[in-house]
Design a protein around this motif. Sequence first.
Motif, mmCIF file in Angstrom:
data_model
loop_
_atom_site.group_PDB
_atom_site.id
_atom_site.type_symbol
_atom_site.label_atom_id
_atom_site.label_comp_id
_atom_site.label_asym_id
_atom_site.label_seq_id
_atom_site.Cartn_x
_atom_site.Cartn_y
_atom_site.Cartn_z
ATOM 1 N N VAL A 103 0.166 -16.715 5.341
ATOM 2 C CA VAL A 103 -0.500 -15.747 4.456
ATOM 3 C C VAL A 103 -0.641 -14.405 5.154
ATOM 4 N N GLY A 104 -1.114 -14.423 6.411
ATOM 5 C CA GLY A 104 -1.278 -13.166 7.143
ATOM 6 C C GLY A 104 0.033 -12.455 7.383
ATOM 7 N N LEU A 105 1.051 -13.198 7.827
ATOM 8 C CA LEU A 105 2.342 -12.592 8.135
ATOM 9 C C LEU A 105 3.005 -12.000 6.897
ATOM 10 N N PHE A 106 3.081 -12.782 5.829
ATOM 11 C CA PHE A 106 3.790 -12.306 4.636
ATOM 12 C C PHE A 106 2.971 -11.278 3.851
ATOM 13 N N THR A 107 1.647 -11.320 4.005
ATOM 14 C CA THR A 107 0.835 -10.252 3.424
ATOM 15 C C THR A 107 1.147 -8.926 4.100
ATOM 16 N N TRP A 108 1.296 -8.949 5.419
ATOM 17 C CA TRP A 108 1.676 -7.734 6.168
ATOM 18 C C TRP A 108 3.064 -7.259 5.731
ATOM 19 N N ILE A 109 4.004 -8.181 5.576
ATOM 20 C CA ILE A 109 5.362 -7.802 5.190
ATOM 21 C C ILE A 109 5.378 -7.165 3.812
ATOM 22 N N TYR A 110 4.690 -7.799 2.850
ATOM 23 C CA TYR A 110 4.727 -7.215 1.506
ATOM 24 C C TYR A 110 3.929 -5.919 1.451
ATOM 25 N N GLY A 111 2.877 -5.803 2.280
ATOM 26 C CA GLY A 111 2.127 -4.556 2.309
ATOM 27 C C GLY A 111 2.978 -3.392 2.780
ATOM 28 N N VAL A 112 3.702 -3.596 3.876
ATOM 29 C CA VAL A 112 4.573 -2.545 4.412
ATOM 30 C C VAL A 112 5.705 -2.236 3.442
ATOM 31 N N SER A 113 6.349 -3.276 2.935
ATOM 32 C CA SER A 113 7.493 -3.070 2.037
ATOM 33 C C SER A 113 7.078 -2.388 0.741
ATOM 34 N N ALA A 114 5.979 -2.865 0.155
ATOM 35 C CA ALA A 114 5.505 -2.268 -1.101
ATOM 36 C C ALA A 114 5.106 -0.816 -0.909
ATOM 37 N N ASN A 115 4.486 -0.507 0.222
ATOM 38 C CA ASN A 115 4.104 0.886 0.477
ATOM 39 C C ASN A 115 5.314 1.769 0.727
ATOM 40 N N LEU A 116 6.307 1.245 1.431
ATOM 41 C CA LEU A 116 7.544 2.015 1.606
ATOM 42 C C LEU A 116 8.161 2.348 0.258
ATOM 43 N N PHE A 117 8.228 1.359 -0.598
ATOM 44 C CA PHE A 117 8.787 1.567 -1.938
ATOM 45 C C PHE A 117 7.951 2.569 -2.728
ATOM 46 N N ALA A 118 6.639 2.334 -2.784
ATOM 47 C CA ALA A 118 5.769 3.169 -3.615
ATOM 48 C C ALA A 118 5.708 4.611 -3.113
ATOM 49 N N HIS A 119 5.551 4.798 -1.812
ATOM 50 C CA HIS A 119 5.416 6.154 -1.281
ATOM 51 C C HIS A 119 6.740 6.917 -1.333
ATOM 52 N N ASP A 120 7.852 6.186 -1.196
ATOM 53 C CA ASP A 120 9.149 6.853 -1.322
ATOM 54 C C ASP A 120 9.362 7.327 -2.752
ATOM 55 N N VAL A 121 8.976 6.493 -3.724
ATOM 56 C CA VAL A 121 9.062 6.915 -5.126
ATOM 57 C C VAL A 121 8.153 8.110 -5.369
ATOM 58 N N MET A 122 6.910 8.044 -4.855
ATOM 59 C CA MET A 122 5.969 9.148 -5.041
ATOM 60 C C MET A 122 6.536 10.439 -4.441
ATOM 61 N N MET A 162 -0.246 4.518 -6.657
ATOM 62 C CA MET A 162 -1.219 3.422 -6.710
ATOM 63 C C MET A 162 -0.729 2.301 -7.617
ATOM 64 N N PHE A 163 -0.088 2.675 -8.727
ATOM 65 C CA PHE A 163 0.429 1.655 -9.635
ATOM 66 C C PHE A 163 1.549 0.858 -8.967
ATOM 67 N N LEU A 164 2.497 1.555 -8.347
ATOM 68 C CA LEU A 164 3.636 0.870 -7.739
ATOM 69 C C LEU A 164 3.215 0.060 -6.524
ATOM 70 N N ASP A 165 2.219 0.554 -5.802
ATOM 71 C CA ASP A 165 1.789 -0.122 -4.582
ATOM 72 C C ASP A 165 0.829 -1.269 -4.887
ATOM 73 N N GLN A 340 -5.066 0.805 -13.530
ATOM 74 C CA GLN A 340 -3.955 1.474 -12.854
ATOM 75 C C GLN A 340 -2.741 1.588 -13.771
ATOM 76 N N TYR A 341 -2.535 0.590 -14.608
ATOM 77 C CA TYR A 341 -1.421 0.653 -15.553
ATOM 78 C C TYR A 341 -1.609 1.799 -16.537
ATOM 79 N N GLN A 342 -2.792 1.894 -17.132
ATOM 80 C CA GLN A 342 -3.036 2.946 -18.115
ATOM 81 C C GLN A 342 -2.999 4.328 -17.459
ATOM 82 N N ASN A 343 -3.563 4.415 -16.264
ATOM 83 C CA ASN A 343 -3.510 5.683 -15.530
ATOM 84 C C ASN A 343 -2.064 6.077 -15.246
#
Length: 642
Positions: A103-122, A162-165, A340-343
């Motif tokens: 849980v800890g390891l894959f939570t870190w992985i998805y956190g980093v990956s999701a933020n890379l995706f979301a912030h790059d889109v932003m 925030m929505f994508l992340d 977050q969806y409506q925003n």
Amino acid sequence: MSTTDDETPFDAYRDEVDRPLWRLFSTYAPGRLRWFTIGMAANFIAQMSSLLPPLILGAAIDALFAGDGPYSLPVVPDAWLPAGEMAQFWFSVSTIAGAFIAVGLFTWIYGVSANLFAHDVMHTVRVDCFTKMQNLDMTFFDDKQTGEVMAVLNDDTRNLEMFLDNALVNSLRLLVMVGGITVLLFLINWQLAFVTLVAVPAMFLFTYWFMRVVEPRYVRQRSAVAWLNTRLENSLSGVGLTKTTSSEDYEVGRVRKASKRLFDDTMAVLKLSYLYRPGMELLAGVAFAATFLVGGLWIVNGAGPGPMTGTLQVGEFVTFLFLTQFIVAPLAEVSNIVDQYQNAKASSERVFGLMDIPVYVSEPDNPEPLEDVAGHVEYDHVTFSYATDEARAVGDELEGDEEIVVEDVSFSADPGETVALVGATGAGKSTLLKLLLRLYDVDEGAIRVDGQDIRDVRLNDLRSAVGYVSQETFLFDGSIADNIRYGNFDASDVAVEEAARAAQAHEFIENLDEGYETRVGERGIKLSGGQRQRVALARTVLQDPEVLILDEATSAVDTKTELMIQRSIDRLTEDRTTLAIAHRLSTIRDADTILVLEDGRVVERGDHESLLADDGRYATLWEAQAGNLDQALETLADGGRE
């Protein structure tokens, strides 16, 4: 497409955006799907791993601690599980520990990956919006849309991030947890599972109602944010006028009104949100209480209450309680996801509303090069209307109420010649010259440079060949040297200094504490009007254009400085085509041709001497400025000679 009196082209196109979040994803996800996929896969593994501890705990209670049954797990074949008690104990310990590590390891992985995706889109959305803003027609900025664009560049892109992340990740978490827990509950005890999940349909209906009711409130809230940004930007830009007219209370009142509108629209959203989240938690609590009641009676009585049959072991009951608690958190999180969806939906509508505004003054499909410019300029029966351009921006056609600014104007200027424009404020002089830069496009007629229609040539070629010094001088916050270099960013220090000398700016710059490195402040506020105008003139000198536009270039300087600048201008214009506007007629008396404009039309043309001899409007203006005010007033009273 039409707009109301309070609506802008920006609003009109925003209202036409279809499926904005799908468009956001389909436009910006390709090329970034690797990070998105890794993030979603890691999130799935993390959530599934979090379900293992209660399953292992239930099996251990029944098999090792209570001795009520065999050591078994749903879906897992018994042959895969250890047989001895100690082996089962250590298997349980290691599996639970491994689950928490996963849980800890894959939570870190998805956190980093999701933020890379979301912030790059932003980042890409923000840059794309700014690029679009740079390419929009001047009509858009004439409507003062700065606050609207700032809201998109800052607030709306942050909402999308925030929505994508968060929202997408939490949505997957919700689906995995609800779906996975539902399957496990039915595998453990299908009868008790119906009790636990009895509130889920009510939750979905409650969520559907919330989304329908809250969506228009989010739209109003985002509009209120943009309106407040616009009001703040306008008020801060005009703080000097506010102070000199003692209008502070008036401005505070306007900002208070805009802020109150945002407050009211925000509270309208929050009131629903504060109803929704406790409502979801209440329904989830009902499910937990029902599970505890029915399962507890089942354990205590040794038989299922009512129509329920079979047995319920203690370990199974404990697993049910844990999993029921696990399902509460993601279901209660639905409120944040919906928020977050409506925003994000409202924000993406604004983003694509900006993106969808058409640009009419743009690069032609197959632009012609404008090379080796000699500087011959020709206006051929040019007509232009701001109102028509606004109608184009919203897709409407105005009927009979166009505001004609320039009407049927024709003239030409050869290299080395100066054509001057004079006339009352609002006669169309500045607009006429801005058409040469294609800040606007003509409605009728054509403008040519060296015989080429400017609508057919590369915009960069055209604007590099035309230097423009405006009466409304703008300087960026930075050094004087940076402002002179603007547009010629690789110019040397020597070239910058030579340009400043030519514009009569070197002396005052050298007297400043930091010389050419002196920061001018926002909009050049640290310099006087005359100093700003000389820096702007130096910038144009450095550009070294073949065609020079001077729009009252010396209007903000005193007479002595004007004479010095005029000598520099005379040297600058010797071998260039010059189009000049001046409110002091003495500065253009040597022009080869003088055009007198009235209501967008040329009513007189000629050189200084011939126009004086005609004794018309120009002669009246000249007499007024020369000091013969009484004679000028008498002439005007008689109507003048056309």
